[in-house]
Enzyme design. Structure first.
Site, PDB file in Angstrom:
ATOM      1  N   LYS A  37       0.851  -1.210   0.000  1.00 52.14           N
ATOM      2  CA  LYS A  37       0.000   0.000   0.000  1.00 52.14           C
ATOM      3  C   LYS A  37       0.879   1.249   0.000  1.00 52.14           C
ATOM      4  CE  LYS A  37      -4.039  -0.497   2.670  1.00 52.14           C
ATOM      5  NZ  LYS A  37      -4.740  -0.261   3.947  1.00 52.14           N
ATOM      6  N   PHE A 252     -30.985  13.482   6.278  1.00 54.83           N
ATOM      7  CA  PHE A 252     -31.128  12.202   6.983  1.00 54.83           C
ATOM      8  C   PHE A 252     -32.591  11.815   7.195  1.00 54.83           C
ATOM      9  CE2 PHE A 252     -26.775  13.051   7.289  1.00 54.83           C
ATOM     10  CZ  PHE A 252     -26.131  11.824   7.416  1.00 54.83           C
ATOM     11  N   GLY A 256     -35.633   4.317   3.137  1.00 57.19           N
ATOM     12  CA  GLY A 256     -35.084   3.349   2.189  1.00 57.19           C
ATOM     13  C   GLY A 256     -34.581   2.101   2.883  1.00 57.19           C
ATOM     14  N   CYS A 263     -19.223   3.194   9.887  1.00 56.59           N
ATOM     15  CA  CYS A 263     -19.369   3.997  11.101  1.00 56.59           C
ATOM     16  C   CYS A 263     -20.675   3.761  11.859  1.00 56.59           C
ATOM     17  CB  CYS A 263     -19.224   5.470  10.754  1.00 56.59           C
ATOM     18  SG  CYS A 263     -17.538   5.872  10.275  1.00 56.59           S
TER      19      CYS A 263
HETATM   20  P1  NAD Z   1      -9.887   2.340   7.486  1.00 58.62           P
HETATM   21  O1  NAD Z   1     -10.052   0.911   7.829  1.00 58.62           O
HETATM   22  O2  NAD Z   1     -10.253   2.835   6.129  1.00 58.62           O
HETATM   23  O3  NAD Z   1      -8.367   2.755   7.743  1.00 58.62           O
HETATM   24  C1  NAD Z   1      -7.670   2.382   8.875  1.00 58.62           C
HETATM   25  C2  NAD Z   1      -6.177   2.449   8.546  1.00 58.62           C
HETATM   26  O4  NAD Z   1      -5.421   2.202   9.715  1.00 58.62           O
HETATM   27  C3  NAD Z   1      -5.731   1.435   7.526  1.00 58.62           C
HETATM   28  O5  NAD Z   1      -4.905   2.092   6.601  1.00 58.62           O
HETATM   29  C4  NAD Z   1      -4.905   0.441   8.357  1.00 58.62           C
HETATM   30  O6  NAD Z   1      -3.920  -0.213   7.613  1.00 58.62           O
HETATM   31  C5  NAD Z   1      -4.330   1.368   9.374  1.00 58.62           C
HETATM   32  N1  NAD Z   1      -3.784   0.750  10.614  1.00 58.62           N
HETATM   33  C6  NAD Z   1      -4.406  -0.076  11.479  1.00 58.62           C
HETATM   34  N2  NAD Z   1      -3.584  -0.348  12.509  1.00 58.62           N
HETATM   35  C7  NAD Z   1      -2.435   0.336  12.298  1.00 58.62           C
HETATM   36  C8  NAD Z   1      -1.231   0.467  13.030  1.00 58.62           C
HETATM   37  N3  NAD Z   1      -1.030  -0.143  14.191  1.00 58.62           N
HETATM   38  N4  NAD Z   1      -0.246   1.244  12.510  1.00 58.62           N
HETATM   39  C9  NAD Z   1      -0.442   1.871  11.327  1.00 58.62           C
HETATM   40  N5  NAD Z   1      -1.564   1.793  10.614  1.00 58.62           N
HETATM   41  C10 NAD Z   1      -2.558   1.025  11.093  1.00 58.62           C
HETATM   42  O7  NAD Z   1     -10.674   3.140   8.597  1.00 58.62           O
HETATM   43  P2  NAD Z   1     -11.347   4.581   8.465  1.00 58.62           P
HETATM   44  O8  NAD Z   1     -12.658   4.464   7.777  1.00 58.62           O
HETATM   45  O9  NAD Z   1     -10.358   5.540   7.963  1.00 58.62           O
HETATM   46  O10 NAD Z   1     -11.665   4.891   9.991  1.00 58.62           O
HETATM   47  C11 NAD Z   1     -10.633   5.170  10.916  1.00 58.62           C
HETATM   48  C12 NAD Z   1     -11.289   5.662  12.196  1.00 58.62           C
HETATM   49  O11 NAD Z   1     -11.994   6.880  11.941  1.00 58.62           O
HETATM   50  C13 NAD Z   1     -12.313   4.696  12.774  1.00 58.62           C
HETATM   51  O12 NAD Z   1     -12.281   4.788  14.178  1.00 58.62           O
HETATM   52  C14 NAD Z   1     -13.633   5.253  12.266  1.00 58.62           C
HETATM   53  O13 NAD Z   1     -14.704   4.928  13.100  1.00 58.62           O
HETATM   54  C15 NAD Z   1     -13.361   6.736  12.290  1.00 58.62           C
HETATM   55  N6  NAD Z   1     -14.167   7.505  11.335  1.00 58.62           N
HETATM   56  C16 NAD Z   1     -14.377   7.033  10.072  1.00 58.62           C
HETATM   57  C17 NAD Z   1     -15.127   7.803   9.188  1.00 58.62           C
HETATM   58  C18 NAD Z   1     -15.409   7.294   7.791  1.00 58.62           C
HETATM   59  O14 NAD Z   1     -16.256   7.897   7.127  1.00 58.62           O
HETATM   60  N7  NAD Z   1     -14.746   6.244   7.328  1.00 58.62           N
HETATM   61  C19 NAD Z   1     -15.652   9.033   9.577  1.00 58.62           C
HETATM   62  C20 NAD Z   1     -15.389   9.496  10.847  1.00 58.62           C
HETATM   63  C21 NAD Z   1     -14.656   8.721  11.730  1.00 58.62           C
END
Ligand code: NAD
Length: 440
Positions: A37, A252, A256, A263
Site C-alpha cells: 500500500k 437524513f 429506504g 461507522c
Molecule cells: P480504514 O479501515 O479505512 O483505515 C484504517 C487504517 O489504519 C488502515 O490504513 C490500516 O492499515 C491502518 N492501521 C491499522 N492499525 C495500524 C497500526 N497499528 N499502525 C499503522 N496503521 C494502522 O478506517 P477509516 O474508515 O479511515 O476509519 C478510521 C477511524 O476513523 C475509525 O475509528 C472510524 O470509526 C473513524 N471515522 C471514520 C469515518 C469514515 O467515514 N470512514 C468518519 C469518521 C470517523
C-alpha cells in the site's frame, strides 16, 4: 512549512486528514504498515476511492509536503503532532475493538524523543484518551518528556471526505490540557470553522452521540415509511413536510434500505455496549439498530411477495457500495440482501460504478456486469440498492424492455412511482403509499 505532522493509518480518515493538512501547508508523513500500500501511495496509487483525493494527494506529494512510510522511526523523527486514525471495528459483543489503537499508541510511545501531542482521530470509546495516555506513559523510553493527548473526532462523510474536511461544520477538541487543544486548533485555523474545546470524555462522546442521532433519524423515517405504506401515505412527501420545519431539518430523512458502512453500525453498537456495561438500558439505540436491519429484510419480502419465491429467478442488484461516491462495502446493505436472496436460490447479477473490486473480495457466486443494462438483461427483477446518480438517469424504457419480468424495487425511492408504472414496471418503493405502489 508550518508544522510537522505524522498521521497513522491511511484509510478514509487518515489519508484524507493527511492530504488536507498537507494542503494547508504542513509537512505530513502518513504511516501505514502495509508495504505494498505504501509503495503504491508513493507512486500516487490510492488504496481507497474518495472524490478529489487523488488530485490532492498528487499535488501535495509533488510539492514535497506529503510523504508515506512504513517506518515508525522515520514517521516520528520530526513529528510535533501525531494523529491516530486507525480502524476501530466492532468486537464480538458490539464493543469497539481497540487493538489497532493500542498498537499505534505503543509504537508511537516507544519513539517519543521530544515533546509531542498525540491526537485521537479514530472514533474511540469514552475514556480511551486517558487509556492512550497510560499506554504512552508505560512505553515511552524517557518518561520525563512531556506529551499530551487530544481527542479530535472526525465527522467527514465518505464520498465527500475531502470537501467535509476542508469545510467542517465544527472542530471538536478534547483534552486535559487546554493549551495542547489550542495548539491542535491552530492547525485548523485556516478553515475558519467553529471550534469546540472541551474535556477528553466529552469530545469522545460528541462523536458517538452525533452518529447515534443521525442513525436514529434514518431509522425513525424508515419506521414512518413502513407506517405510511400500511396506511396509504407517501413518506417522501411526509419527509419533505417534516424537513421544512427548522427544528427537524431535511437531511437524513431519506427512507429506504437503511444505513450501513464503517461507522453508524459499529458506533451505535459500541455506544449501546458502553451504556449497557455502565448499567444503562439503551433501548432507543437497540431499536434504531433493529429497525435498520429489518429494512434489508423488508426489501427481500417485498420482492418475494411479487415473485412468489426466488428459486431459478435472476435478480439484478443496482449498486453495491453502502452509499454513493464511495467504494466502501463495510456492512453494506447489498451484502445482506444478496445473501438473503442467494439463500433462497436466486441468481444475482450486479453492477456498481466503483465498488466492484471491493465487492469481489466479499461476494462470490455473483455475476458482475459492466453496466446497468447488462444487469437488466433477462432479469426477473431489479433492486436499486445504492442511489448513484448514474442510476437516476437510466433509460428506464430500455431497462424494462431488457428484463424478463418488469419488477422494480426502488430501495432508495429515486424513481417516480407513477412514471415507472406508466412505463410498465411493477414498481415498489419504500413507504410510498398503499402496497408501496406510490401515491404521486
Ligand atoms: P480504514 O479501515 O479505512 O483505515 C484504517 C487504517 O489504519 C488502515 O490504513 C490500516 O492499515 C491502518 N492501521 C491499522 N492499525 C495500524 C497500526 N497499528 N499502525 C499503522 N496503521 C494502522 O478506517 P477509516 O474508515 O479511515 O476509519 C478510521 C477511524 O476513523 C475509525 O475509528 C472510524 O470509526 C473513524 N471515522 C471514520 C469515518 C469514515 O467515514 N470512514 C468518519 C469518521 C470517523
Amino acid at each position: 512549512m508550518k508544522k510537522t505532522i505524522c498521521v497513522i493509518g491511511v484509510g478514509y480518515v487518515g489519508l484524507v486528514t493527511g492530504a488536507c493538512l498537507a494542503d494547508l501547508g504542513n509537512g505530513v508523513i502518513c504511516l501505514n504498515r502495509d508495504q505494498e500500500k505504501c509503495d503504491n501511495l508513493k507512486k500516487g496509487i490510492l488504496p481507497i476511492y474518495e472524490p478529489g483525493l487523488e488530485e490532492l494527494v498528487h499535488r501535495n506529494q509533488a510539492a514535497g509536503r506529503l510523504a508515506f512510510t512504513t517506518s515508525y522511526d522515520e514517521a516520528m523523527q520530526d513529528a510535533e503532532f501525531v494523529f491516530i486514525a486507525v480502524g476501530t471495528p466492532s468486537g464480538t459483543e458490539g464493543e469497539a475493538d481497540l487493538a489497532h489503537v493500542n498498537a499505534a499508541a505503543t509504537d508511537v510511545a516507544r519513539r517519543i524523543h521530544k515533546p509531542i501531542i498525540i491526537i485521537n482521530k479514530s472514533t474511540v470509546p469514552i475514556g480511551t484518551g486517558d487509556w492512550v495516555a497510560d499506554i504512552v506513559r508505560e512505553h515511552m523510553p524517557d518518561p520525563s518528556i512531556p506529551f499530551w493527548v487530544v481527542s479530535n473526532p472526525e465527522f467527514l462523510r465518505e464520498g465527500s471526505g475531502v470537501y467535509d474536511s476542508m469545510n467542517p461544520d465544527r472542530i471538536v477538541l478534547g483534552s486535559t490540557n487546554r493549551e495542547a487543544a489550542e495548539r491542535v486548533a491552530e492547525l485548523y485555523y485556516p478553515l475558519q470553522a467553529e471550534t469546540i474545546i472541551t474535556d477528553l470524555r466529552t469530545a469522545e462522546m460528541i462523536k458517538y452521540a452525533s452518529n447515534a442521532f443521525l442513525a436514529t433519524k434514518i431509522s425513525f423515517i424508515n419506521e414512518m415509511a413502513n407506517i405510511c405504506e400500511a396506511l396509504g401515505a407517501d413518506v417522501k412527501t411526509v419527509a419533505y413536510g417534516m424537513g421544512t420545519d427548522k427544528r427537524i431539518a431535511p437531511s437524513f430523512l431519506g427512507a429506504g434500505i437503511g444505513w450501513g458502512g464503517s461507522c453508524f453500525p459499529k458506533d451505535v453498537k459500541a455506544l449501546a455496549f458502553m451504556a449497557a456495561t455502565h448499567g444503562q438500558h439503551p433501548q432507543l439505540l437497540r431499536a434504531v439498530l433493529e429497525i435498520n436491519y429489518d429494512q434489508r429484510k423488508r426489501v427481500v419480502t417485498k420482492l418475494r411477495d411479487i415473485l412468489g419465491g426466488f428459486r431459478g429467478k435472476t435478480i439484478g442488484i443496482l449498486g453495491l457500495a453502502f452509499k454513493p461516491n464511495t467504494d466502501d462495502m463495510r456492512d453494506a446493505p447489498s451484502i445482506s440482501i444478496i445473501r438473503l436472496l442467494r439463500n433462497e436460490g436466486a441468481m444475482i447479477k450486479t453492477y456498481d460504478p466503483v465498488a466492484v473490486e471491493t465487492a469481489q473480495r466479499i461476494l462470490n457466486d455473483v455475476e458482475y456486469c459492466s453496466d446497468p443494462y447488462a444487469v437488466a438483461q433477462d432479469a426477473d427483477a431489479l433492486i436499486l440498492v445504492t442511489e448513484w446518480n448514474e442510476f437516476k438517469q437510466l433509460d428506464m424504457e430500455r431497462v424494462r424492455s431488457l428484463m424478463r419480468q418488469p419488477v422494480l424495487i426502488d430501495g432508495r425511492n429515486i424513481y417516480d412511482p407513477a412514471r415507472m408504472r406508466a412505463l410498465g414496471f411493477i414498481y415498489r418503493g419504500m413507504g410510498r403509499g398503499y402496497n408501496g405502489e406510490g401515491t404521486l
